[in-house]
Design a protein around this motif. Sequence first.
Motif, PDB file in Angstrom:
ATOM      1  N   SER A 141       0.851  -1.179   0.000  1.00 23.90           N
ATOM      2  CA  SER A 141       0.000   0.000   0.000  1.00 23.90           C
ATOM      3  C   SER A 141       0.891   1.234   0.000  1.00 23.90           C
ATOM      4  O   SER A 141       1.991   1.170   0.535  1.00 23.90           O
ATOM      5  CB  SER A 141      -0.927  -0.059   1.211  1.00 23.90           C
ATOM      6  OG  SER A 141      -0.795   1.013   2.067  1.00 23.90           O
ATOM      7  N   PRO A 142       0.543   2.347  -0.588  1.00 22.84           N
ATOM      8  CA  PRO A 142      -0.788   2.678  -1.076  1.00 22.84           C
ATOM      9  C   PRO A 142      -1.147   1.975  -2.388  1.00 22.84           C
ATOM     10  O   PRO A 142      -2.315   1.767  -2.679  1.00 22.84           O
ATOM     11  CB  PRO A 142      -0.762   4.187  -1.249  1.00 22.84           C
ATOM     12  CG  PRO A 142       0.677   4.525  -1.438  1.00 22.84           C
ATOM     13  CD  PRO A 142       1.462   3.470  -0.705  1.00 22.84           C
ATOM     14  N   ASP A 143      -0.166   1.595  -3.211  1.00 18.89           N
ATOM     15  CA  ASP A 143      -0.441   0.864  -4.451  1.00 18.89           C
ATOM     16  C   ASP A 143       0.454  -0.367  -4.491  1.00 18.89           C
ATOM     17  O   ASP A 143       1.650  -0.278  -4.260  1.00 18.89           O
ATOM     18  CB  ASP A 143      -0.152   1.740  -5.685  1.00 18.89           C
ATOM     19  CG  ASP A 143      -1.046   2.960  -5.751  1.00 18.89           C
ATOM     20  OD1 ASP A 143      -2.257   2.813  -5.532  1.00 18.89           O
ATOM     21  OD2 ASP A 143      -0.517   4.064  -6.002  1.00 18.89           O
ATOM     22  N   PHE A 144      -0.124  -1.517  -4.851  1.00 21.75           N
ATOM     23  CA  PHE A 144       0.645  -2.762  -4.916  1.00 21.75           C
ATOM     24  C   PHE A 144       1.632  -2.693  -6.077  1.00 21.75           C
ATOM     25  O   PHE A 144       1.285  -2.288  -7.182  1.00 21.75           O
ATOM     26  CB  PHE A 144      -0.284  -3.957  -5.115  1.00 21.75           C
ATOM     27  CG  PHE A 144       0.455  -5.261  -5.182  1.00 21.75           C
ATOM     28  CD1 PHE A 144       0.798  -5.926  -4.019  1.00 21.75           C
ATOM     29  CD2 PHE A 144       0.832  -5.796  -6.401  1.00 21.75           C
ATOM     30  CE1 PHE A 144       1.498  -7.123  -4.065  1.00 21.75           C
ATOM     31  CE2 PHE A 144       1.538  -6.988  -6.456  1.00 21.75           C
ATOM     32  CZ  PHE A 144       1.873  -7.653  -5.287  1.00 21.75           C
ATOM     33  N   GLN A 145       2.886  -3.106  -5.807  1.00 22.87           N
ATOM     34  CA  GLN A 145       3.869  -3.225  -6.881  1.00 22.87           C
ATOM     35  C   GLN A 145       5.028  -4.114  -6.449  1.00 22.87           C
ATOM     36  O   GLN A 145       5.317  -4.239  -5.261  1.00 22.87           O
ATOM     37  CB  GLN A 145       4.396  -1.871  -7.345  1.00 22.87           C
ATOM     38  CG  GLN A 145       5.338  -1.178  -6.406  1.00 22.87           C
ATOM     39  CD  GLN A 145       5.832   0.132  -6.995  1.00 22.87           C
ATOM     40  OE1 GLN A 145       5.267   0.673  -7.944  1.00 22.87           O
ATOM     41  NE2 GLN A 145       6.888   0.671  -6.437  1.00 22.87           N
ATOM     42  N   TYR A 146       5.647  -4.750  -7.441  1.00 20.69           N
ATOM     43  CA  TYR A 146       6.875  -5.517  -7.231  1.00 20.69           C
ATOM     44  C   TYR A 146       8.029  -4.551  -7.396  1.00 20.69           C
ATOM     45  O   TYR A 146       8.165  -3.907  -8.425  1.00 20.69           O
ATOM     46  CB  TYR A 146       6.970  -6.661  -8.259  1.00 20.69           C
ATOM     47  CG  TYR A 146       8.217  -7.491  -8.117  1.00 20.69           C
ATOM     48  CD1 TYR A 146       8.322  -8.449  -7.117  1.00 20.69           C
ATOM     49  CD2 TYR A 146       9.285  -7.312  -8.972  1.00 20.69           C
ATOM     50  CE1 TYR A 146       9.471  -9.219  -6.977  1.00 20.69           C
ATOM     51  CE2 TYR A 146      10.436  -8.080  -8.846  1.00 20.69           C
ATOM     52  CZ  TYR A 146      10.520  -9.032  -7.845  1.00 20.69           C
ATOM     53  OH  TYR A 146      11.664  -9.777  -7.715  1.00 20.69           O
ATOM     54  N   ASN A 147       8.857  -4.420  -6.366  1.00 20.73           N
ATOM     55  CA  ASN A 147       9.958  -3.462  -6.383  1.00 20.73           C
ATOM     56  C   ASN A 147      11.235  -4.107  -6.898  1.00 20.73           C
ATOM     57  O   ASN A 147      11.223  -5.224  -7.392  1.00 20.73           O
ATOM     58  CB  ASN A 147      10.163  -2.901  -4.984  1.00 20.73           C
ATOM     59  CG  ASN A 147       8.953  -2.143  -4.505  1.00 20.73           C
ATOM     60  OD1 ASN A 147       8.448  -1.274  -5.190  1.00 20.73           O
ATOM     61  ND2 ASN A 147       8.457  -2.499  -3.337  1.00 20.73           N
TER      62      ASN A 147
END
Length: 136
Positions: free
Chosen positions: A52-58
């Motif tokens: 969160s706030p936005d799902f992402q693969y880092n």
Amino acid sequence: MRVDAEFVISHTEVTILGTTSSSTGVGLSAGGGFGITEDLEVGATVLPLTLSPDFQYNRPSVYGTYRFLRGDVEVGARLALSLPINGDFGINVGVPVLLHLGDTMRLDTGAFLQLTTSDPLGKSLNIPLAFTANIN
């Protein structure tokens, strides 16, 4: 050999020209490390997620740490490289510090400088603090 899982809550406030903005993020990561010798460890973070706030693969990362001071206080030198997946290439250099608090507790801290090959060059200084207790 070690397997790591980390749950992170971070809060950032930035003030530019009198205007302050803030954000709170939640993340989860998984990876591990392997001691090649008593003083040299290598490892990787293979599942760095922002929830969160936005799902992402880092950006996944690889690292090496060399311990040059042993005892109740341990100090080392670390070099980590963040791979340019969903972001820019990053280099992290730092001095990890581990404080043994008796036989069952420890405090991990240090100072780490993160450089990112963005335009302009991204820079940040991190001073983490983690407490670990063995309840066994």
